[in-house]
Structures are given as C-alpha cells and as structure tokens.
Scaffold this motif. Structure first.
Motif, PDB file in Angstrom:
ATOM      1  N   SER A  33       0.818  -1.218   0.000  1.00 34.28           N
ATOM      2  CA  SER A  33       0.000   0.000   0.000  1.00 34.28           C
ATOM      3  C   SER A  33       0.849   1.265   0.000  1.00 34.28           C
ATOM      4  CB  SER A  33      -0.938   0.019   1.206  1.00 34.28           C
ATOM      5  OG  SER A  33      -0.200   0.073   2.412  1.00 34.28           O
ATOM      6  N   ALA A  34       2.143   1.134   0.319  1.00 30.11           N
ATOM      7  CA  ALA A  34       3.041   2.291   0.288  1.00 30.11           C
ATOM      8  C   ALA A  34       3.645   2.511  -1.089  1.00 30.11           C
ATOM      9  CB  ALA A  34       4.152   2.111   1.315  1.00 30.11           C
ATOM     10  N   ALA A  35       3.272   1.660  -2.075  1.00 27.73           N
ATOM     11  CA  ALA A  35       3.858   1.742  -3.416  1.00 27.73           C
ATOM     12  C   ALA A  35       5.389   1.738  -3.314  1.00 27.73           C
ATOM     13  CB  ALA A  35       3.361   2.964  -4.177  1.00 27.73           C
ATOM     14  N   GLU A  54      10.929  10.735   6.362  1.00 32.72           N
ATOM     15  CA  GLU A  54      10.574   9.415   5.843  1.00 32.72           C
ATOM     16  C   GLU A  54       9.390   8.865   6.635  1.00 32.72           C
ATOM     17  OE1 GLU A  54      13.028   5.229   5.338  1.00 32.72           O
ATOM     18  OE2 GLU A  54      13.125   6.303   7.241  1.00 32.72           O
ATOM     19  N   ARG A  55       8.329   8.493   5.920  1.00 33.77           N
ATOM     20  CA  ARG A  55       7.155   7.855   6.497  1.00 33.77           C
ATOM     21  C   ARG A  55       6.596   8.630   7.696  1.00 33.77           C
ATOM     22  NH1 ARG A  55       7.708   1.429   6.717  1.00 33.77           N
ATOM     23  NH2 ARG A  55       5.461   1.663   6.423  1.00 33.77           N
ATOM     24  N   PRO A  56       6.342   9.936   7.543  1.00 38.66           N
ATOM     25  CA  PRO A  56       5.808  10.724   8.666  1.00 38.66           C
ATOM     26  C   PRO A  56       4.384  10.289   9.004  1.00 38.66           C
ATOM     27  CG  PRO A  56       5.713  11.983   6.644  1.00 38.66           C
ATOM     28  CD  PRO A  56       6.474  10.730   6.314  1.00 38.66           C
ATOM     29  N   GLY A  57       3.968  10.596  10.220  1.00 35.85           N
ATOM     30  CA  GLY A  57       2.645  10.191  10.667  1.00 35.85           C
ATOM     31  C   GLY A  57       1.523  10.772   9.837  1.00 35.85           C
ATOM     32  N   ASP A  58       1.707  11.995   9.303  1.00 41.35           N
ATOM     33  CA  ASP A  58       0.624  12.606   8.525  1.00 41.35           C
ATOM     34  C   ASP A  58       0.459  11.975   7.150  1.00 41.35           C
ATOM     35  OD1 ASP A  58       2.493  14.107   6.720  1.00 41.35           O
ATOM     36  OD2 ASP A  58       2.927  15.221   8.543  1.00 41.35           O
ATOM     37  N   HIS A  59       1.559  11.474   6.570  1.00 43.71           N
ATOM     38  CA  HIS A  59       1.515  10.810   5.267  1.00 43.71           C
ATOM     39  C   HIS A  59       2.564   9.689   5.263  1.00 43.71           C
ATOM     40  CE1 HIS A  59      -0.472  14.621   4.184  1.00 43.71           C
ATOM     41  NE2 HIS A  59      -0.971  13.977   3.146  1.00 43.71           N
ATOM     42  N   PRO A  60       2.236   8.509   5.769  1.00 44.95           N
ATOM     43  CA  PRO A  60       3.242   7.450   5.906  1.00 44.95           C
ATOM     44  C   PRO A  60       3.795   6.915   4.592  1.00 44.95           C
ATOM     45  CG  PRO A  60       1.039   6.663   6.502  1.00 44.95           C
ATOM     46  CD  PRO A  60       0.941   8.141   6.359  1.00 44.95           C
ATOM     47  N   HIS A  61       3.191   7.302   3.467  1.00 47.64           N
ATOM     48  CA  HIS A  61       3.713   6.887   2.171  1.00 47.64           C
ATOM     49  C   HIS A  61       4.666   7.931   1.580  1.00 47.64           C
ATOM     50  CE1 HIS A  61      -0.197   8.877   1.775  1.00 47.64           C
ATOM     51  NE2 HIS A  61       0.307   9.464   0.705  1.00 47.64           N
ATOM     52  N   HIS A  62       4.949   9.018   2.287  1.00 49.52           N
ATOM     53  CA  HIS A  62       5.954   9.988   1.848  1.00 49.52           C
ATOM     54  C   HIS A  62       7.334   9.444   2.205  1.00 49.52           C
ATOM     55  CE1 HIS A  62       3.198  13.814   1.754  1.00 49.52           C
ATOM     56  NE2 HIS A  62       2.825  12.870   0.908  1.00 49.52           N
ATOM     57  N   LEU A  63       8.203   9.363   1.208  1.00 51.39           N
ATOM     58  CA  LEU A  63       9.507   8.727   1.386  1.00 51.39           C
ATOM     59  C   LEU A  63      10.615   9.665   0.905  1.00 51.39           C
ATOM     60  CD1 LEU A  63       8.544   5.211  -0.051  1.00 51.39           C
ATOM     61  CD2 LEU A  63       8.611   5.884   2.357  1.00 51.39           C
ATOM     62  N   PHE A  77       1.324   4.583  -8.080  1.00 50.67           N
ATOM     63  CA  PHE A  77       2.740   4.478  -7.731  1.00 50.67           C
ATOM     64  C   PHE A  77       3.143   5.591  -6.761  1.00 50.67           C
ATOM     65  CE2 PHE A  77       2.453   2.083 -11.634  1.00 50.67           C
ATOM     66  CZ  PHE A  77       3.373   1.054 -11.479  1.00 50.67           C
ATOM     67  N   TRP A  78       2.171   6.093  -6.024  1.00 49.10           N
ATOM     68  CA  TRP A  78       2.390   7.135  -5.020  1.00 49.10           C
ATOM     69  C   TRP A  78       2.256   6.567  -3.613  1.00 49.10           C
ATOM     70  CZ3 TRP A  78       3.665  12.347  -5.127  1.00 49.10           C
ATOM     71  CH2 TRP A  78       3.391  13.096  -3.977  1.00 49.10           C
ATOM     72  N   GLY A  79       1.298   5.664  -3.448  1.00 46.02           N
ATOM     73  CA  GLY A  79       1.006   5.091  -2.145  1.00 46.02           C
ATOM     74  C   GLY A  79      -0.215   5.739  -1.521  1.00 46.02           C
ATOM     75  N   GLY A  80      -0.770   5.056  -0.519  1.00 41.68           N
ATOM     76  CA  GLY A  80      -1.946   5.581   0.134  1.00 41.68           C
ATOM     77  C   GLY A  80      -3.208   5.411  -0.708  1.00 41.68           C
TER      78      GLY A  80
END
Length: 286
Positions: A33-35, A54-63, A77-80
């Motif tokens: 789910s995190a792509a 990396e993987r912050p609580g507000d957007h855990p798919h931000h890398l 291919f973004w995640g979430g």
C-alpha cells in the motif's frame, strides 16, 4: 573501483565534497500500500542538518526524495489512497512497485539506475534514473536528479493526478521532496512571489523552501521540466514536487519516453531571494 552494476545493496551512501549528504534506499521493505520505490533519506546539508522526512505520521507513504506518480494507467505508484472522481480518496488494491533492475554506474557522488515500474504482474514503464551530488559553495550543494520514463506496454498509456481525476489543486506526481515538519511551516518563495498560495501551481523558474537553518531551492533544468507547474505544501506539511499531469492527463505513446530533470540546491542557513536565484543558476549550469 565501483562495484558491479548488477550488485544491489539495501542502500548506498551519496557523498559531496568528501562528506556524506544522503542515503539511497534501493529495495525498501514496505507494504504494497506504500507503493514501494527507491528513495533518498536522510538528505542533509553540508553541515549535517536533515532536510528530508521518511514515512511521517501525517503521510506514511511519503519517502524522502524520489519519483512517485499517483496514476499511471489507473495504477497508483504514489502510495496511500487513490482519488476517484465522484468518490474522493478511496482505498484501492491498485498499487504498483518500482523494482530496482541494475546500476549502470555507481560512484561516491552519484549513480545511474534502471528501474521497472510494475503493477498487476505487468511492466508499465522502464525508468532510467540519474542522481548526482554537486558541490556549489562551502555551505551549499546540489542534488541533480533526472528521470526518464519509457512506455513499455506496447500501447499508449496516460499519466494522471488527483487533479485530473477531479480534485482541484492536487496535481502532484513526478519528482517529490518531503521536507521535515517543524513547529512553524517553512517560508516559500519564487523569483516573483511569496507564500504557499502564490507559489503553488506556478511554473516559476525556481522555488525555495526555507526552514530553521536550511533552504532548499528547486529548479527545472530543461524546457520540458520548466513547463510543469510546482506542487507546494507548507502549512499542512512541507513538501515540493513537480506536476506531470496538472490540468490534463499526459499521454505517452508506445515506446515513447518522458524526461524530466530537477536540480535542488541544499543550503545551510536561510537564503534570501537574490542568494537563492544565484545558487539556482549555478546549480543548473554546474
């Protein structure tokens, strides 16, 4: 001597002026789910100040820093969640994976990587990603990132965004940099404007994000890249990216390639507009 281009460690270090400035995760261990995709984190200034999250609580798919696209022929291919017209953000089983294939070059200050964009067992895109760390001054360096996406399906595909799927102001997709969140949002400015609202969706030559003790200056380094509007967030969370599909879906014919190059100045301290402009010019021509 550089290792064999087909060796693929879990991560590798990127150095500039003899100092480590970033770590690149090659094969991230993430849920689908995190792509999952290769990304840079942590990235730091020359003095060692972190400028990614990396993987912050507000957007855990931000890398950290990488290339992420929320809609490639309907695959995420973004995640979430995926933005669906008429429904809004929706949990879908449509996530793709960026799979490391090979390093064509690996040096302490950069690399050339081949990546397969795969979804539902099929290959959609072949990517060649080039990353280099370039010294600019005693207090600033540049991260030079080029990605080339080639349609590998044998038929036309299109690239979209939440904006093209019905969510105004959310044309993210392409290069993306998640900066660290602090008590106060970072300042945002371009050559002509100040503030998140004025900078967001503008095709400015460069865009700066200035936090506590650091400044990032993002510059499109090719004519095509400069046509892409900037995606900017500061108040909700600090992030800057490109918009491959801002108003309309981007068609990519079979075998055709989309190329974008973004050079980011990573500076210690808070730059003013003149200093940011000068470093952006130097970074693009370095």
């Amino acid at each position: 001597m550089s290792p064999s281009p087909h060796q693929s460690p879990g991560s590798l270090a990127l150095r500039c002026a003899g100092r480590p400035v970033a770590r690149y995760t090659v094969r991230p261990e993430l849920g689908r789910s995190a792509a999952p995709r290769p990304y840079l984190h942590p990235v730091t200034t020359l003095a060692g100040t972190p400028v990614t999250e990396e993987r912050p609580g507000d957007h855990p798919h931000h890398l950290g820093v990488g290339v992420a696209v929320p809609d490639v022929a309907g695959r995420n291919f973004w995640g979430g969640r995926t933005f669906v017209r008429g429904q809004g953000p929706t949990e879908l089983d449509n996530h793709g994976v960026q799979r490391h294939q090979a390093f064509k070059l690996r040096d302490p200050d950069g690399f050339v990587q081949e990546i397969a964009w795969v979804a539902d067992g099929g290959l959609l895109l072949r990517e060649r990603r080039t990353v280099a760390a370039v010294e600019l001054t005693d207090t600033a360096w540049a991260l030079d990132l080029t990605f080339s996406l080639t349609n590998a399906t044998g038929a036309e595909l299109t690239i979209g965004s939440p904006a093209t799927n019905g969510r105004p102001g959310a044309a993210y997709g392409g290069f993306f940099w998640r900066a660290p969140k602090a008590a106060a949002p970072p300042a945002v400015f371009t050559p002509e404007a100040d503030g998140e609202e004025a900078a967001h969706a503008s095709p400015a030559k460069w865009l700066a994000l200035a936090g506590d003790g650091w400044t990032l200056v993002f510059a499109g380094a090719t004519a095509q890249t400069r046509r892409d509007p900037w995606f900017v967030r500061a108040a909700e969370y600090p992030g800057v990216g490109s918009s491959l599909a801002s108003a309309d879906r981007l068609p990519v014919a079979a075998g055709d390639t989309v190329v974008r190059r973004i050079v980011t100045v990573v500076a210690d301290g808070t730059l003013d507009r003149g200093e940011a402009a000068a470093l952006a010019r130097k970074a693009v021509t370095a």
